[in-house]
Design an enzyme around this catalytic site. Structure first.
Site, short mmCIF file in Angstrom:
data_model
loop_
_atom_site.label_atom_id
_atom_site.label_comp_id
_atom_site.label_asym_id
_atom_site.label_seq_id
_atom_site.Cartn_x
_atom_site.Cartn_y
_atom_site.Cartn_z
N GLY A 1 24.92 40.18 44.09
CA GLY A 1 26.00 41.16 43.99
C GLY A 1 27.26 40.72 44.71
O GLY A 1 28.13 41.52 45.03
N GLY B 1 28.38 35.05 43.29
CA GLY B 1 28.14 33.63 43.56
C GLY B 1 28.30 32.75 42.33
O GLY B 1 28.98 31.73 42.38
N VAL C 1 22.48 34.09 46.03
CA VAL C 1 22.27 33.99 44.58
C VAL C 1 21.81 35.35 44.04
O VAL C 1 20.94 35.98 44.63
CB VAL C 1 21.21 32.90 44.29
CG1 VAL C 1 20.86 32.87 42.81
CG2 VAL C 1 21.73 31.54 44.75
N ALA C 2 22.40 35.76 42.90
CA ALA C 2 22.05 37.06 42.27
C ALA C 2 22.07 38.18 43.30
O ALA C 2 21.23 39.06 43.30
CB ALA C 2 20.68 36.98 41.57
N SER D 1 29.95 33.47 39.64
CA SER D 1 31.35 33.55 39.20
C SER D 1 32.23 32.66 40.06
O SER D 1 33.17 32.03 39.55
CB SER D 1 31.84 35.00 39.31
OG SER D 1 31.02 35.84 38.55
N ALA D 2 31.94 32.59 41.36
CA ALA D 2 32.72 31.72 42.25
C ALA D 2 32.57 30.27 41.82
O ALA D 2 33.55 29.51 41.81
CB ALA D 2 32.23 31.90 43.69
N LYS E 1 32.49 37.85 47.08
CA LYS E 1 33.27 39.09 47.15
C LYS E 1 32.38 40.25 47.52
O LYS E 1 31.14 40.23 47.33
CB LYS E 1 34.00 39.38 45.84
CG LYS E 1 33.11 39.54 44.60
CD LYS E 1 32.48 40.91 44.41
CE LYS E 1 31.51 40.96 43.23
NZ LYS E 1 30.66 42.15 43.17
N ASP F 1 33.78 38.91 36.85
CA ASP F 1 34.19 38.67 38.24
C ASP F 1 34.89 37.32 38.44
O ASP F 1 35.38 37.03 39.53
CB ASP F 1 32.96 38.70 39.18
CG ASP F 1 32.36 40.08 39.32
OD1 ASP F 1 33.07 41.08 39.05
OD2 ASP F 1 31.18 40.17 39.70
O1 C5P Z 1 30.88 39.94 32.73
P1 C5P Z 1 29.55 39.53 33.26
O2 C5P Z 1 28.84 38.56 32.37
O3 C5P Z 1 29.58 39.08 34.68
O4 C5P Z 1 28.68 40.85 33.27
C1 C5P Z 1 27.29 40.82 33.45
C2 C5P Z 1 26.70 42.10 32.90
O5 C5P Z 1 27.11 43.19 33.73
C3 C5P Z 1 27.18 42.47 31.50
O6 C5P Z 1 26.38 41.87 30.54
C4 C5P Z 1 27.01 43.96 31.52
O7 C5P Z 1 25.66 44.33 31.30
C5 C5P Z 1 27.33 44.35 32.94
N1 C5P Z 1 28.74 44.76 33.11
C6 C5P Z 1 29.15 45.99 32.61
N2 C5P Z 1 30.43 46.39 32.76
C7 C5P Z 1 31.32 45.61 33.42
C8 C5P Z 1 30.94 44.37 33.96
C9 C5P Z 1 29.62 43.96 33.78
O8 C5P Z 1 28.35 46.71 32.02
N3 C5P Z 1 32.58 46.04 33.55
#
Ligand code: C5P
Length: 310
Positions: free
Chosen positions: A110, A113, A107-108, A115-116, A19, A148
């Protein structure tokens, strides 16, 4: 109670998209450490293929090939592994599966990847085990895995609120053409959010809201209008952590992109083109500028995670 299911012997292959956030507006940090978001996601044609097959009595095993294969963990810390555990626990079955992922999403980078891959495992296990879980249940499981993951199931173009997991489809006419500049190394998402908090520590943060202009641009299918409306609050933080991204964005602009921004939390940069041949021109110019590891073209929107062979 867990039980072995009747064996659905065929491997299931699911294709899941990466995405780009066309707008990413970040509110204040909530007590749970997450930020309130208002974001427009678009699924783009950089895909991971996730093959899941029975591994009777063998538990979960995971292998990775393709883009970034050397840096992706193949144990229980991988979100795809955790997705298999979660859906198995939910359904009361033993997660005896081989998961083989072929990566096309950086990878990593943004671009969601990991999440997909998790979304792909949910869809694949649902079919492999004959669970018939509804979209609603899969979404609920997806949101427990990461912010995501629900969008990677959903695909298309969508407004994301809350953590980014509360989705509403957005009308987007036609296709948009993208060029992605992939960086060396990644950026951990939590560090980028923390950097943003640090950069605006002395400011009152309003409720996030994506600009109306972006919804108008998407419904008109006009790339120039979209170019004028794209925005990413995380960009300044990503650049503060990776100052080299500035030269990538400049190179994209010099290559003729009508807009460029850091994708999500970066370090991938996304450039918007007017059409496919314009995207190819930008890709060639960016490649020869030498500012990024590699360049990919893609288009969006595309479908979310879906079975492509069973
Ligand atoms: O939800 P996910 O594990 O993908 O998020 C990774 C990190 O991104 C979270 O631990 C948080 O630090 C940050 N995050 C956030 N606010 C969001 C989504 C992600 O601070 N709405």
């Amino acid at each position: 109670m867990t039980a072995s299911l009747p064996e659905y012997s065929e491997a299931i292959v699911v294709r899941a998209p990466g995405k780009v956030n066309l707008a990413l507006c970040v509110g204040g940090v909530e007590p749970d450490g997450y930020h309130n978001l208002s974001t427009i996601f678009q699924a783009v044609s950089l895909f991971d293929d996730i093959e899941v097959s029975p591994n009777v009595g063998g538990g979960i095993s995971l292998s990775i090939s393709g883009e970034g294969q050397d840096v992706v963990p193949t144990d229980h810390t991988n979100l795809a592994w955790r997705a298999a555990e979660l859906i198995a626990r939910h359904a009361g079955v033993i997660p005896d599966v081989d998961i083989a992922i072929t990566k096309g999403i950086p990878v990593a980078g943004g671009m969601a990847g990991g999440s997909a891959d998790a979304a792909g495992v949910l869809v694949a296990c649902n079919q492999l085990w004959g669970l018939n879980l509804s979209r609603e249940v899969l979404n609920h499981l997806a949101a427990q895995l990461g912010s995501d993951v629900p969008f990677c199931l959903h695909g298309g173009t969508a407004l994301g609120l809350g953590r980014g997991d509360q989705l509403t489809s957005v009308l987007a006419r036609g296709s948009f053409h993208w060029v992605f500049a992939l960086a060396l190394g990644g950026l951990p998402t939590p560090s980028v959010f923390s950097k943003l908090d640090e950069l605006r520590a002395d400011r009152v943060i309003p409720e996030p809201r994506v600009p109306d202009a972006i919804l108008t641009a998407l419904s008109s299918g006009d790339p120039d209008a979209l170019a004028g409306a794209m925005t990413n609050d995380l960009q300044a933080a990503a650049i503060a952590l990776r100052p080299d991204l500035k030269s990538v964005l400049t190179a994209g602009q010099d290559a003729g992109a009508i807009a460029g921004l850091v994708s999500g939390s970066g370090p991938t940069c996304a450039f918007l083109a007017r059409d496919h041949s314009h995207a190819l021109d930008i890709a060639v110019a960016l490649t020869s500028s030498g500012v990024c590891r590699t360049v990919r073209t893609a288009q969006g929107p595309v479908q979310g995670a879906r079975v492509i062979s069973a």
